[in-house]
Write a protein that holds these residues in place. Structure first.
Motif, short mmCIF file in Angstrom:
data_model
loop_
_atom_site.label_atom_id
_atom_site.label_comp_id
_atom_site.label_asym_id
_atom_site.label_seq_id
_atom_site.Cartn_x
_atom_site.Cartn_y
_atom_site.Cartn_z
N PRO A 154 52.29 74.06 52.11
CA PRO A 154 52.40 73.40 50.81
C PRO A 154 51.00 73.17 50.23
O PRO A 154 50.11 72.69 50.93
N ALA B 123 53.35 65.50 51.10
CA ALA B 123 53.86 66.86 51.21
C ALA B 123 52.74 67.89 51.14
O ALA B 123 52.90 69.01 51.60
N ARG C 220 51.72 72.99 43.88
CA ARG C 220 51.64 72.02 42.79
C ARG C 220 50.30 72.24 42.11
O ARG C 220 49.26 72.01 42.71
N ALA D 276 50.15 79.62 50.09
CA ALA D 276 51.56 79.38 49.75
C ALA D 276 52.45 80.46 50.36
O ALA D 276 53.54 80.19 50.86
N ARG E 138 56.23 75.70 45.81
CA ARG E 138 55.30 75.86 46.94
C ARG E 138 53.87 75.48 46.57
O ARG E 138 53.07 75.18 47.43
#
Lengths: 464, 105, 392
Positions: free
Chosen positions: A36, A11, A90, A31, A88
């Motif tokens: 991502p 992702a 990590r 973002a 959006r």
């Protein structure tokens, strides 16, 4: 792009290494453009070294007083948290990235935590925002406890609210010194001297550049004003040429330098102190980039920096970089570059105003960098027995022998022959000095492992 | 006029204070401080000796890059004191040489 | 026109092989110049571990060369300064199971017949030699002749002791030849060095140097990795590796395959590097190579799993398709000699190579039969090389 929805690692469109000003600005910009983002950072909190701040548990009510332009950070941190909550971004704090492998649009970021392996992060594009560390030039006594990096003293104060001593001499070269001296003084240290190896004369040649950067001027005035309040005046064209003490620093010798930074005999005077904060500007941290084969150049300050396009692409397709890695330029430039890099990764046009701002700040950084570039005479304050490599305790005499008698013509060969640069820090502290003694221009870092990795962790990597 | 200190500058108070053991003494620390910060706060600047000349060393770069501040924490050698958080009741031991003398054959 | 300043021989390459050639040529009374496009030990030498191994070589011409070198290194250790870090530490080769031990036993038997000292160590006595070795091994062999030097220092000190004129940072752009085709020197960007003999000790670049001289030498590069741990006290006493008996499907034969060599160094770090791989072992991207080295080291010495790896580096081993070096005069180009293609064994084989080259230069009787290493031999087909290795 084809991603397998069953594989969450896929992702990540963009992996960003480093959550300092450049990485943080890039993360929130990317973002907001719908990319991502996975943001990996060695620190426990975003902000990098510039916006280093105490752990919330330390309960600082006014962390901003130790920072210039705190609002620029606070705003982006708030955006980061909002993007995180929305899934959006990590954010992976406490991750030290040791290698980036792959090619094109298929990258794997390998990292570790202090204790464990971090799971590899896959990404289509990687932005290296790995910042910089302090440039150190050795001198007799520099390994004494109480001799600390100027940036190190600043970091310990910003993050841990502590000082290395009550009387702290600040020395070296570069604009950071004034900021450090001002912070230390504000936090209660006496600063008997701020010792700057460069003259400010070279600034005069760049008055145009300075005038086009009013914020930078204001920043300088701010620190200057703060210092005046504490009765500290920088001593120009001087250097700490020796630290004295038994078990810890008790005094330093400050001497005048000639135009080439050679200490002028007979000018040394002793300044009592119980700590010395010393540094000569910053060095871009390029280990990941050079391991990937990114092209480098010699920047105006004499350090090695990445070759970047106006869109902040490196020479390796799929790898972008922003901030100090492209040439040391400070937090404001890093914020701008982070934004530009994110736009570039997303395939968006870069607004002309932003590009102009970057050029202006870069020009200013280059002027400052050239003014504070170490002169060749600094090696005159080394003694044969002065440790050049702190980790492996390699004295200057051994380095000189390798160069003069054993056929070493570059820093790498000096390392092979003397172990200088082979220790824990992998030449980060001694690299500029060894290159200077080898008569070598600055060479790009060659560190396929960007940080130490436990052998067991390497053994447990997934087999091909 | 109150004495200028880092704490006076930023205000507030730590959520928790505690001590950890450093060799034969107790070092006061605040939650959120690293081992190195707490040691500096107690006036301790060195906590390891080098494997070559036996020189004392402590924090140099302050940001985890120079590895000069290596120390043994809860039995694990070669931890960077400038990165490892101080922990209530933790055991920090000053370190000699490689920190791995127990492995010598 | 040669004048009194002209050397008797120009050696191309300031790695350990070129340095040993310079040393023994000078000892034979020749004046020597050494040219390298980089610094001392700038190529494969600087990326090596300094293995002086007889244990990993099957009986044959290369083992003979290694045994001669073993004696020569012992002599050199007395002549060179201590920074060379010569350590006659011996090797320990272990087998994880009975079939591997059986194969190792027959391998060692052949080596003994060739002059190698190899003592079988039963499983229950391995810990006496290496206390940290993993339990459960089937047994092993102790090779007291295996030794180690610090490779860059070895090259630099050999060069210094040779008294050769050093021209570093000068790339050879042409090998000069007279009307008869005989070599008469080399040209660099800065000078012409005239000499009646030129030695190609250019390692991985030996093929290119041969081409400059109008000869063909199929030297190929093969990447090899080394891991370097944090500084440790002496944790590993010998050079230790595992031998496994593996079938080589392509050739329909079987061969002994070596694991990574694990060893301590006087400097402190443990080095982990692969010995020569003959059966397609080292043909992968870096993280896979790192994983394999680390896994093999941790399998041998579980205690190493907890230590930090500070550094990894790779070098390119120069090899010839039949895995023997090319040493001696090239009859196709009078005055041209070769000393390259030592694969992962250049440090170990350097002195014997130097002695053979010096003998060829002076017409002295060589201490062993140089015929197997003659440069003009038929090398047979090259190993198939996957594309990723060709790029690297």
């Amino acid at each position: 792009m084809t991603t397998s929805p069953s594989d969450p690692a896929e992702a990540a469109g963009l992996a960003i290494v480093g959550a300092g000003p450049a990485g943080l600005a890039a993360a929130v910009t990317a973002a907001s453009l719908g990319l991502p983002v996975t943001l990996l950072d060695a620190g426990a909190r975003p902000g990098g070294q510039y916006y280093r701040h105490p752990d919330p548990a330390l309960g600082a009510e006014r962390p901003h007083v130790l920072h210039h332009d705190w609002a620029a950070f606070a705003g982006r941190e708030a955006e980061l948290r909002a993007h995180e909550r929305a899934g959006r971004i990590r954010h992976l704090p406490g991750r030290q990235v040791w290698s980036v492998t792959g090619s094109g649009t298929d990258w794997t970021v390998h990292s570790r935590t202090e204790d464990t392996a971090g799971e590899p992060v896959r990404a289509r594009a990687v932005l290296l925002a790995t910042g910089a560390y302090e440039r150190q030039l050795p001198f007799p006594g520099w390994t004494l406890p109480g001799v600390v990096g100027a940036g190190g003293a600043q970091a310990m104060l910003k993050g841990g609210l502590v000082l290395p001593g009550r009387r702290v001499v600040v020395a070296g070269s570069g604009p950071l010194l004034l900021a450090v001296a001002a912070s230390l003084a504000a936090a209660g240290a006496r600063v008997p001297a701020v010792v700057e190896a460069a003259g400010y004369g070279p600034y005069a040649r760049h008055t145009g550049t300075l005038l086009r950067n009013p914020a930078k001027l204001a920043e300088g005035a701010l620190y200057g004003g703060a210092l005046l309040r504490h009765r500290v005046r920088p001593l120009l064209r001087h250097a700490v040429v020796e630290a004295h003490g038994t078990g810890r620093v008790e005094a330093v010798t400050v001497a005048r330098l000639d135009r080439d930074w050679r200490p002028v005999p007979g000018t040394g005077r002793r300044v009592p102190c119980d700590a010395l904060a010393v540094g000569h500007g910053l060095v871009p941290e390029l280990s990941l980039a050079t391991a990937l084969g990114c092209a480098t150049r010699t920047a105006a300050d004499g350090t090695v920096a990445l070759v970047l396009t106006p869109g902040l692409r490196t020479s390796v397709p799929g790898i972008w970089s922003a901030g100090e890695t492209g040439g040391v330029g400070g937090a404001r430039l890093a914020l701008v570059e982070g934004e530009i890099a994110a736009l570039s990764v997303a395939g968006r046009p870069v607004p002309a105003g932003l590009a102009r701002r970057r050029e202006r700040l870069r020009a200013f950084a280059d002027a400052m960098g050239a003014a504070h570039r170490p002169g060749p005479g600094w090696t005159g304050w080394l003694r044969e027995e002065t440790a050049v490599c702190r980790c492996e305790e390699v004295p200057a005499g051994r380095v000189r022998e390798a160069v003069e008698e054993l056929g070493a013509t570059d820093a790498r060969t000096v390392k092979l022959l003397t172990r200088a640069g082979m220790g824990w820090c992998q030449g980060r502290m001694c690299g500029p000095a060894v290159a200077a003694l080898a008569g070598d221009g600055p060479a790009p870092d060659r560190r396929p492992l960007a940080c130490p990795v436990r052998l067991g962790q390497l053994a447990e990597l997934p087999a091909d | 006029m109150s004495r200028r200190t880092p704490r006076a500058l930023v205000g507030g108070a730590p959520q928790e204070t505690f001590t950890f053991r450093f060799d034969d003494r107790e070092i006061p620390a605040a939650a959120g401080q690293t081992v190195a910060a707490a040691l500096w706060g107690a006036g301790v600047l060195a906590w390891r000796t080098t494997r070559g000349t036996g020189e004392p060393r402590g924090v140099f770069c302050g940001i985890g890059q120079c590895f000069d501040c290596l120390v043994t924490v809860d039995g694990a050698p070669n931890r960077r004191a400038c990165l490892v958080p101080a922990r209530p009741g933790g055991l920090v031991t000053s370190q000699e040489g490689t920190g791995h003398d127990d492995l010598a054959v | 026109m040669p004048n009194r300043h002209s050397p008797d021989v120009v050696i191309i390459g300031a790695g350990v092989v070129g340095a040993a050639c310079a040393y023994y040529a000078a000892r034979s009374g020749l004046t020597v110049a050494v040219v390298d496009r980089g610094p001392v030990a700038g190529g494969t030498t600087g990326a090596g571990e300094g293995n002086l191994l007889v244990s990993d070589k099957e009986a044959g011409p290369e083992l003979d060369l290694a045994l001669l070198s073993t004696r020569l290194w012992r002599e050199l250790s007395a002549a060179l300064p201590p920074e060379t870090e010569y350590e006659p530490k011996g090797g320990v080769v272990v087998a994880s199971d009975e079939p591997a031990l059986k194969a190792l036993r027959s391998f060692a038997e052949d080596q003994r017949a060739a002059g190698v000292t190899a003592a079988e160590i039963p499983a229950d006595r391995l810990a006496e030699l290496e206390p940290h070795l993993a339990p459960g091994l089937a047994g092993g062999f102790h090779y007291p002749q295996d030794a180690q030097v610090q490779p860059a220092q070895a090259a630099a000190r050999l060069l210094a002791a040779s008294g050769a004129a050093l021209h570093l940072g000068e790339e050879v752009t042409a090998v000069l030849r007279g009307p008869s085709g005989a070599v008469r020197g080399v040209r660099t960007a800065r000078r012409e060095l005239l000499a009646p003999a030129v030695v190609n000790a250019a390692g991985t670049w030996g093929g290119e140097v041969a081409r400059l001289a109008g000869a063909h030498l199929p030297v190929l590069p093969r990447r090899g990795f080394v891991l370097v741990t944090e500084p440790l006290p002496r944790v590993v006493r010998h050079k230790v590796y595992a031998a496994d008996y593996i079938a080589d499907v392509a050739s329909g034969s079987a061969a002994l395959q070596s694991s990574a060599v694990v060893e301590g160094t006087p400097g402190g770090p443990v080095l982990i590097g692969a010995t020569r791989e003959r059966v397609g072992f080292d043909r992968s991207l870096s993280t896979e190579a790192l994983r394999r080295l680390a896994a093999q080291a941790a399998a041998l010495f579980p205690v190493l799993a907890g230590v930090q790896v500070l550094r990894a580096y790779h070098g390119f081993r120069p090899y010839l398709p039949d895995h023997l070096p090319a040493i001696g005069a090239d009859p196709r180009v009078p005055g041209l000699l070769h000393a390259c293609g030592h694969e992962g064994a250049g440090i170990g084989l350097a002195p014997a190579t130097g002695v053979l080259v010096a003998a060829a230069l002076t017409g002295a009787e060589p201490p062993l039969d140089p015929a197997p290493f003659r440069p003009e031999r038929d090398y047979g087909p090259a190993d198939p090389v996957p594309p990723q290795e060709q790029q690297s």
